[in-house]
Design a protein around this motif. Structure first.
Motif, PDB file in Angstrom:
ATOM      1  N   LEU A 423       0.822  -1.219   0.000  1.00  0.00           N
ATOM      2  CA  LEU A 423       0.000   0.000   0.000  1.00  0.00           C
ATOM      3  C   LEU A 423       0.849   1.260   0.000  1.00  0.00           C
ATOM      4  O   LEU A 423       0.348   2.347  -0.320  1.00  0.00           O
ATOM      5  N   SER A 427      -1.978   2.340  -5.102  1.00  0.00           N
ATOM      6  CA  SER A 427      -3.190   2.958  -4.550  1.00  0.00           C
ATOM      7  C   SER A 427      -4.037   1.916  -3.832  1.00  0.00           C
ATOM      8  O   SER A 427      -4.035   0.732  -4.176  1.00  0.00           O
ATOM      9  N   ARG A 428      -4.765   2.400  -2.793  1.00  0.00           N
ATOM     10  CA  ARG A 428      -5.607   1.503  -2.016  1.00  0.00           C
ATOM     11  C   ARG A 428      -6.682   0.869  -2.898  1.00  0.00           C
ATOM     12  O   ARG A 428      -6.996  -0.316  -2.757  1.00  0.00           O
ATOM     13  N   GLU A 429      -7.272   1.658  -3.781  1.00  0.00           N
ATOM     14  CA  GLU A 429      -8.333   1.118  -4.650  1.00  0.00           C
ATOM     15  C   GLU A 429      -7.808  -0.036  -5.501  1.00  0.00           C
ATOM     16  O   GLU A 429      -8.474  -1.060  -5.678  1.00  0.00           O
ATOM     17  N   VAL A 431      -5.164  -2.037  -4.843  1.00  0.00           N
ATOM     18  CA  VAL A 431      -4.844  -3.192  -3.996  1.00  0.00           C
ATOM     19  C   VAL A 431      -6.115  -3.908  -3.575  1.00  0.00           C
ATOM     20  O   VAL A 431      -6.183  -5.153  -3.571  1.00  0.00           O
ATOM     21  N   GLU A 432      -7.156  -3.163  -3.198  1.00  0.00           N
ATOM     22  CA  GLU A 432      -8.413  -3.792  -2.794  1.00  0.00           C
ATOM     23  C   GLU A 432      -9.041  -4.553  -3.960  1.00  0.00           C
ATOM     24  O   GLU A 432      -9.579  -5.653  -3.776  1.00  0.00           O
TER      25      GLU A 432
END
Length: 819
Positions: A423, A427-429, A431-432
Motif C-alpha cells: 500500500l 493505490s488503495r483502490e 490493492v483492494e
C-alpha cells in the motif's frame, strides 16, 4: 416593386417561425415585415407575401397579393393541391427570390440580380420549351454541353436540344413539373461535360425554371468510398508490410483506374519499391530505391504532404516511363510513399486525390500497427526472459521480494522496499480490487494497471501466480511488464476505428456490422441510413439478431454457403423497410477480429431501376403481342378484300394494305431480335465460309452478282447472331444497292473483319452518323429501317464494332472474335 433597383418588399404572417423567411430577411435588397395578411391594401404596400404552411387540416392563408407558400410536399398536396407558387423549406434563398420576382411580375431586368449572383446554374423556359433567359453559370454549362454560342441559346427548344446531352430523366422531370405544377428534383449526368448535376425544377406562370449545381465530386466520393470500405478491412487484417503495399497498389489499379503505381516502404535510410503495377515495370527492381530525402518520394515523406507534378513535359522531368504525363506522390506517414502516374497532364481529379489520401491514411495505420506490434512482442519477450521487474507478497501484502529494476522505478534501492507493505507503493483502490480477484480462488491471472494505480511511471501488465497452488491469498509472485508501447498501439487502433467509423457512417446506403454468434447473426453496429430504413419499431438495432431487424431471406442456403466460403458476395433480394418493400443488391464482406467471425452487409437500393425495367418489359411484351394480333387481322382482311374485289383499283389498295401489314410485322420481328441480341449472349460457333455460303443461298436473286473472298478454316463466335447480321447486310445491298456485291473477310490471330460492299449510292452520311452515335435519333435524323441497327447491335454484343467505308458502299463488321 421598383424594377430599376430590384428591391423586393415581402409581407409575412405575424409571429412567423420559418428559417427560410429569416434568410430572406437577411438578403440584400429585400425587406420583410410581419403584418396581418387579411388587409385589403396589402398590394399597395408589398410586392409579395410569403406564407409558411403547416400540416393538419387547417386551410392556408391566401392574401390578396402574389403569394409564395413554404411547405413540405405532403402538406402542399393535402392543403393546396399541386401549386406552382410554392417551395419546400429546404429551398435556397436564390431559388425563393427567383420565384418571388417571377410572381411579382418584375421581368428579366428585376430578376437578374438574384439569379446572376447564384453559385449554381439557372435556366428558364416558356410553355413551348424555349429558353427565355439564363444566368452566367447556366449559359456556361449549356453552351459547353450543347456546343452553342451565346446567341444560339435564347429561343432554342431546350428539351429537344438536351437529348444528346443528358439522361432522359431530366426531360421527363421537366414535362412532369409542367404537367402537375409540383416541384421536383432529379440527379442527371451531362455526358459532354462528363459531370453529374442535381437539378431542381419549379413551375412558373409561363413555363419551368431550372436550378442546377454540379455534384460530380459527391458522386465520385460515394463510389470511391464503397471500394475503399473493403480495402480497409483487407489492410487491417494484413500482417506483412509487403502484403499491405501490394493491396494498396492493386486497389489503385483496380478501383481508382490508374495503371501506373509504385508503393515504396521505408527500409532503414532508404525508400525501397515494395509493390509495382505492370505498366510501371511489374518487377520492383525496375524502379529506383531512393534515400529518405531523395526525389519526389523523399520530398513527400519529409514534407508529410502530397506532391503533384501536373505536367512532366512542361517541367522538364523524365521519370523513365514514356506514357506518364503527370504524377502524384502521397506519403504514408513515416512508413513510405505511394507514387501514381496518369497518362495525361493534370490527370488527377479532386475526387481521386481525396481517395488516394484516404487510402494512404488507412495504409499508414496498418503499417504503424504492424511495426509496433512486432516491436512490442520482441520487447515483452525480452522482459519475460530477464524478469527485469518482479516481486513477491506474503499473505499480509508485504513485499518479500523485489528486483532492483522494480525498486528503482519506485525511487528506492531494493533493500529499502523489502518488508514494506504494497500500500505504500500502490493505490488503495487498486490493492483492494486485486485482493477481491485473488479471493475468487484463481491460481494465476494477468491484470493491467495505470501509473496512478502503481506509481511506476508507465502503464503496466502484471502476471500474478499463487506461491501455494490453491491458496492465492497466502502469497503471490508478480512479474511486471511495461506496456506503454501497447497503450500507444491501442490509441492508434482507436484512431483507425474512428477513421473507419467515419467512412462507415458516410455511406449513403444502409450498412450493418454483424457478429456471428453460435450460428446467429447479431448486430454489432449500424450506420444512420440503416436505422432510417429498418428500425421500424423504434428500438435500437445493436445487440439484436439481424433477422429480427431486417427481413430474413427466403433462400438461406446461398447465404450460408457464402459465409462458409468466407468470400465477398452479392445477391439480389427484397426487404421490408420503413418506406415499404424495396429491392436491394446486398453485398456481404466477411472478416475476422481476434478469431471472431464477423461480416459487413451493405444494402444498395435498386427499387426504382427494377421497377422501370419491369415496366419496360411489360410494355414491350404487350405492345408486341397486340401489334402482331392486330396486324394478323388487318393482313387477313386485306387479303380477302384483294381476292374478292372486282375493281382493279380496289384490289391494288387492298394489296398495298397487305404489304404494309407484312412490313410492320417484319419490323416487329426485327425489334424483338434487337432486344434479344441486347439482353442475351450467343455462344454458338461455326466456320465462317460455310456461314457466308448458307446466308447467300437464303437471299439469292437471279440478277444478283456476288463475289466471295472468305478463307476457309476461320471459326467465328456467335454464329447465330452473325448469320442474321450478314443476311441484313445482303438484303440491304439487294434493296438499296446494285450488283456486283462483294463479301470479304480479313482474319488475324484473334479477330476477323467482315466487309459487305455493293455498287449503289451507299448508306447516307447522316444515317451513318445516327447508327454510329454521332447524331441523335430524331424526327429529322433516323434510320430508314432496323436492319443496320441489328448489324450494329450484333457487332457490339460480340465485342466488335460497326464502321462504314467507301462513302457508305461498304459496311464492315470489325474486330469480331475467332477461335
Amino acid at each position: 416593386m421598383d424594377g430599376r433597383r430590384g428591391e423586393l418588399r415581402l409581407a409575412v404572417p405575424e409571429q412567423v417561425d420559418c428559417p427560410l423567411v429569416d434568410e430572406l430577411a437577411a438578403a440584400d435588397g429585400v425587406t420583410v415585415e410581419e403584418t396581418p395578411l387579411t388587409d385589403d391594401d396589402l398590394g399597395e404596400r408589398y410586392d409579395c407575401a410569403v406564407v409558411p404552411v403547416g400540416g393538419g387540416d387547417a386551410e392556408p392563408i391566401e392574401p390578396t397579393l402574389p403569394t409564395l407558400y413554404v411547405a413540405e410536399p405532403a402538406a402542399l398536396s393535402a392543403l393546396l393541391g399541386a401549386r406552382a407558387d410554392a417551395v419546400t423549406p429546404e429551398a435556397t434563398v436564390e431559388e425563393a427570390l427567383a420565384r418571388l420576382r417571377a410572381l411579382a411580375g418584375s421581368g428579366a431586368g428585376a430578376d437578374a440580380p438574384a439569379v446572376d449572383r447564384m453559385s449554381g446554374g439557372y435556366v428558364a423556359v416558356d410553355g413551348e420549351w424555349r429558353v427565355t433567359r439564363a444566368n452566367d453559370a447556366g449559359r456556361s454549362v449549356l453552351r459547353e454541353a450543347l456546343e452553342l454560342d451565346d446567341g444560339q441559346l435564347v429561343g432554342r427548344q431546350l428539351c429537344d436540344s438536351l437529348t444528346d446531352a443528358v439522361e432522359p430523366s431530366l426531360r421527363e422531370t421537366c414535362r412532369e413539373v409542367a404537367r402537375t405544377g409540383a416541384p421536383a428534383t432529379v440527379e442527371t449526368r451531362f455526358e459532354p461535360l462528363d459531370a453529374w448535376f442535381s437539378v431542381h425544377a419549379y413551375p412558373d406562370t409561363d413555363g419551368v425554371s431550372l436550378y442546377f449545381r454540379e455534384i460530380s465530386t459527391e458522386k465520385g466520393l460515394q463510389t470511391g468510398y464503397r471500394a475503399l470500405l473493403e480495402t480497409a478491412q483487407t489492410l487491417l487484417a494484413a500482417t506483412d508490410p509487403d502484403e499491405i503495399a501490394t493491396t494498396v497498389m492493386e486497389t489503385i489499379v483496380d478501383e481508382l483506374g490508374y495503371e501506373h503505381c509504385v508503393v515504396r516502404l521505408v527500409d532503414g535510410d532508404t525508400l525501397r519499391p515494395a509493390a509495382m503495377s505492370e505498366p510501371a515495370g511489374g518487377e520492383t527492381a525496375t524502379r529506383p530505391t531512393y534515400d529518405r530525402d531523395e526525389g519526389l518520394p523523399g520530398e513527400a515523406l519529409q514534407e508529410g504532404e502530397p506532391i503533384g507534378m501536373p505536367d512532366l513535359d512542361a517541367a522538364g522531368v523524365d521519370i523513365g516511363i514514356p506514357d506518364v504525363r503527370s504524377t502524384l506522390t502521397v506519403p504514408m506517414g513515416e512508413q513510405g510513399t505511394i507514387s501514381v502516374g496518369a497518362t495525361e497532364p493534370d490527370g488527377f481529379s479532386e475526387v481521386d486525390t481525396q481517395l488516394l489520401e484516404v487510402l494512404a491514411l488507412v495504409a499508414t495505420a496498418a503499417l504503424e500497427r504492424d511495426d509496433r506490434l512486432q516491436l512490442l512482442g520482441r520487447y515483452r519477450a525480452a522482459l519475460e526472459r530477464t524478469n527485469e521487474m518482479a516481486f513477491a507478497l506474503d499473505a499480509g501484502g508485504n513485499l518479500t521480494l523485489a528486483t532492483e529494476s522494480l525498486a528503482n522505478r519506485w525511487g528506492y534501492d531494493r533493500d529499502e522496499v523489502l518488508g514494506r507493505n504494497i500500500l505504500e507503493f500502490a493505490s488503495r483502490e487498486f490493492v483492494e480490487s486485486l485482493s477481491e480477484q485473488l479471493q475468487r480462488g484463481e491460481d494465476s491471472m494477468t491484470i493491467e494497471a495505470t501509473d496512478e494505480e502503481t506509481n511506476l511511471g508507465v502503464p503496466v501488465e502484471i502476471q500474478l501466480s499463487a506461491i501455494t497452488p490453491g491458496e492465492p491469498t497466502a502469497g503471490v509472485v508478480g512479474i511486471v511488464h511495461d506496456i506503454s508501447a501497447l497503450a500507444e498501439i491501442r490509441a492508434d487502433l482507436e484512431q483507425e476505428q474512428d477513421r473507419f467509423r467515419y467512412l462507415f457512417e458516410q455511406l449513403p446506403s444502409p450498412a450493418v456490422e454483424v457478429r456471428l454468434d453460435s450460428g446467429e447473426k447479431r448486430i454489432e453496429r449500424t450506420n444512420a441510413r440503416f436505422g432510417e430504413l429498418f428500425e421500424t419499431d423504434g428500438e435500437q438495432s445493436e445487440g439484436r439478431p439481424l433477422d429480427a431487424v431486417v427481413e430474413a431471406p427466403t433462400d438461406r442456403s446461398r447465404d450460408e454457403q457464402m459465409l462458409t466460403e468466407g468470400s465477398t458476395a452479392e445477391r439480389r433480394g427484397e426487404r421490408l423497410t420503413t418506406t415499404g418493400r424495396r429491392t436491394f443488391i446486398i453485398r456481404t464482406v466477411p472478416f475476422s477480429i481476434g478469431g471472431e467471425r464477423r461480416l459487413f452487409r451493405i444494402y444498395i437500393d435498386i427499387t426504382e431501376e427494377t421497377r422501370r425495367q419491369r415496366q419496360l418489359e411489360m410494355l414491350h411484351r404487350v405492345l408486341r403481342h397486340n401489334l402482331r394480333n392486330e396486324l394478323t387481322v388487318i393482313g387477313g382482311n386485306a387479303q380477302s378484300l384483294a381476292t374478292s374485289a372486282e375493281r382493279e383499283q380496289h384490289r391494288a389498295l387492298a394489296e398495298a394494305i397487305v404489304d404494309s401489314a407484312d412490313a410492320l410485322e417484319n419490323l416487329s420481328d426485327t425489334s424483338a431480335m434487337i432486344r434479344q441480341i441486347s439482353t442475351t449472349t450467343d455462344s454458338t460457333t461455326g466456320d465462317l465460309r460455310e456461314l457466308v455460303d448458307e446466308v447467300l443461298e437464303s437471299v439469292a436473286r437471279p440478277t444478283l452478282e456476288v463475289t466471295v473472298d472468305v478463307p476457309e478454316g476461320v471459326t467465328v463466335v456467335g454464329r447465330q447472331y452473325l448469320g442474321r447480321a450478314l443476311r441484313e447486310l445482303l438484303e440491304n445491298a439487294i434493296e438499296f444497292g446494285e450488283s456486283p456485291v462483294a463479301v470479304r473477310a480479313t482474319p488475324d490471330d484473334a479477330t476477323v473483319d467482315i466487309a459487305v460492299s455493293d455498287s449503289g449510292d451507299g448508306v447516307p452520311e447522316r444515317e451513318q452518323a445516327v447508327i454510329a452515335g454521332g447524331l441523335s435519333i430524331s424526327q429529322l435524323d433516323h434510320s430508314r429501317g432496323l436492319g443496320l441497327w441489328v448489324v450494329s447491335y450484333v457487332a457490339e454484343s460480340l465485342g466488335g464494332r460497326l464502321r462504314f467505308e467507301d462513302d457508305g458502299t461498304t459496311v464492315v463488321l470489325a474486330d469480331l472474335p475467332i477461335e
